[in-house]
Enzyme design. Structure first.
Site, short mmCIF file in Angstrom:
data_model
loop_
_atom_site.label_atom_id
_atom_site.label_comp_id
_atom_site.label_asym_id
_atom_site.label_seq_id
_atom_site.Cartn_x
_atom_site.Cartn_y
_atom_site.Cartn_z
N ASN A 1 4.04 4.41 -3.64
CA ASN A 1 4.17 4.33 -2.18
C ASN A 1 5.43 3.55 -1.82
OD1 ASN A 1 2.66 2.09 -3.23
ND2 ASN A 1 1.89 1.59 -1.21
N ILE A 2 6.11 4.06 -0.82
CA ILE A 2 7.38 3.47 -0.37
C ILE A 2 7.26 3.22 1.13
CG2 ILE A 2 9.88 3.78 -0.21
CD1 ILE A 2 9.66 5.79 -2.56
N GLU A 3 7.17 1.94 1.47
CA GLU A 3 6.94 1.59 2.88
C GLU A 3 8.26 1.36 3.61
OE1 GLU A 3 4.10 -1.65 2.71
OE2 GLU A 3 2.49 -0.24 2.18
N CYS B 1 3.26 7.87 0.99
CA CYS B 1 2.25 7.60 -0.05
C CYS B 1 2.76 7.99 -1.45
CB CYS B 1 0.98 8.39 0.22
SG CYS B 1 0.11 7.88 1.70
N GLU C 1 1.30 9.75 -3.74
CA GLU C 1 1.04 11.15 -4.10
C GLU C 1 2.16 12.05 -3.60
OE1 GLU C 1 -0.88 8.94 -2.62
OE2 GLU C 1 -3.01 9.40 -2.80
N CYS D 1 -1.93 13.51 2.48
CA CYS D 1 -1.65 13.83 1.08
C CYS D 1 -2.50 15.00 0.59
CB CYS D 1 -1.85 12.61 0.19
SG CYS D 1 -0.51 11.41 0.39
N1 THU Z 1 -1.34 4.78 0.17
C1 THU Z 1 -0.94 5.63 -0.82
O1 THU Z 1 0.18 5.57 -1.31
N2 THU Z 1 -1.83 6.56 -1.25
C2 THU Z 1 -3.14 6.61 -0.87
O2 THU Z 1 -3.86 7.46 -1.35
C3 THU Z 1 -3.65 5.64 0.10
C4 THU Z 1 -2.63 4.83 0.81
C5 THU Z 1 -0.39 3.74 0.59
C6 THU Z 1 0.18 3.87 1.97
C7 THU Z 1 0.54 2.44 2.29
O3 THU Z 1 1.81 2.15 1.72
C8 THU Z 1 -0.50 1.60 1.54
O4 THU Z 1 -1.06 2.48 0.57
C9 THU Z 1 -1.60 1.05 2.44
O5 THU Z 1 -2.18 2.05 3.18
#
Ligand code: THU
Length: 138
Positions: A46-48, A57, A59, A94
């Site tokens: 995940n890259i915020e 996300c 995935e 996703c």
């Molecule tokens: N996130 C994912 O990368 N995949 C998931 O299946 C659930 C949520 C990430 C998004 C965000 O960066 C962090 O988790 C909190 O929601």
């Protein structure tokens, strides 16, 4: 059901990837690992972003990375969420993106650790696939 060594290894790859997640806002690390038919693995995290809604996300990072590399024959995706204490399934967005690129019989695994992995399929996590009649994998 016993999960095969191949899929446990895939989950381990996802867990390893989660360590490099860019998640300074949620501090919730997620790693994904895609298994291709040829046995190779492509990971994602995940890259915020400080504009929170732009966060991507793990995935989708893995899938977009793979598609941009010209890869398409995906056998399975594993998702690791080590900061949770239960298996966290892919979000709705996703699931839609997974359904675009992965066969409905493809395997989906998710867990926060090796001991609680959920083993399922694309069609199980995304029944009544939205707009399936327009897709390539319908
Ligand atoms: N996130 C994912 O990368 N995949 C998931 O299946 C659930 C949520 C990430 C998004 C965000 O960066 C962090 O988790 C909190 O929601």
């Amino acid at each position: 059901m016993e999960i095969s060594r191949e899929y446990l290894n895939l989950f381990e790859e996802a867990a390893k990837a989660a360590q490099t997640a860019y998640c300074p806002y949620s501090n919730f690390h997620v790693g994904a690992a895609l298994l291709l038919d040829d046995g190779s693995v492509i990971t994602g995290i995940n890259i915020e972003n400080r504009s929170y809604g732009l966060s991507n996300c793990a995935e989708r990072t893995a899938l977009f990375k793979a598609i941009s590399m010209g890869k398409k024959d995906f056998k399975a995706i594993a998702i690791a969420t080590p900061d949770a204490n239960y298996p966290v399934g892919p979000c709705g967005a996703c699931r839609q993106v997974i359904s675009e690129f992965m066969d409905k019989k493809a395997v989906v695994l998710f867990g926060s650790e090796k001991q609680n992995i959920v083993y399922t399929t694309v069609e199980e996590i995304y029944p009544f696939d939205s707009l399936h009649e327009l897709g390539k994998n319908n």
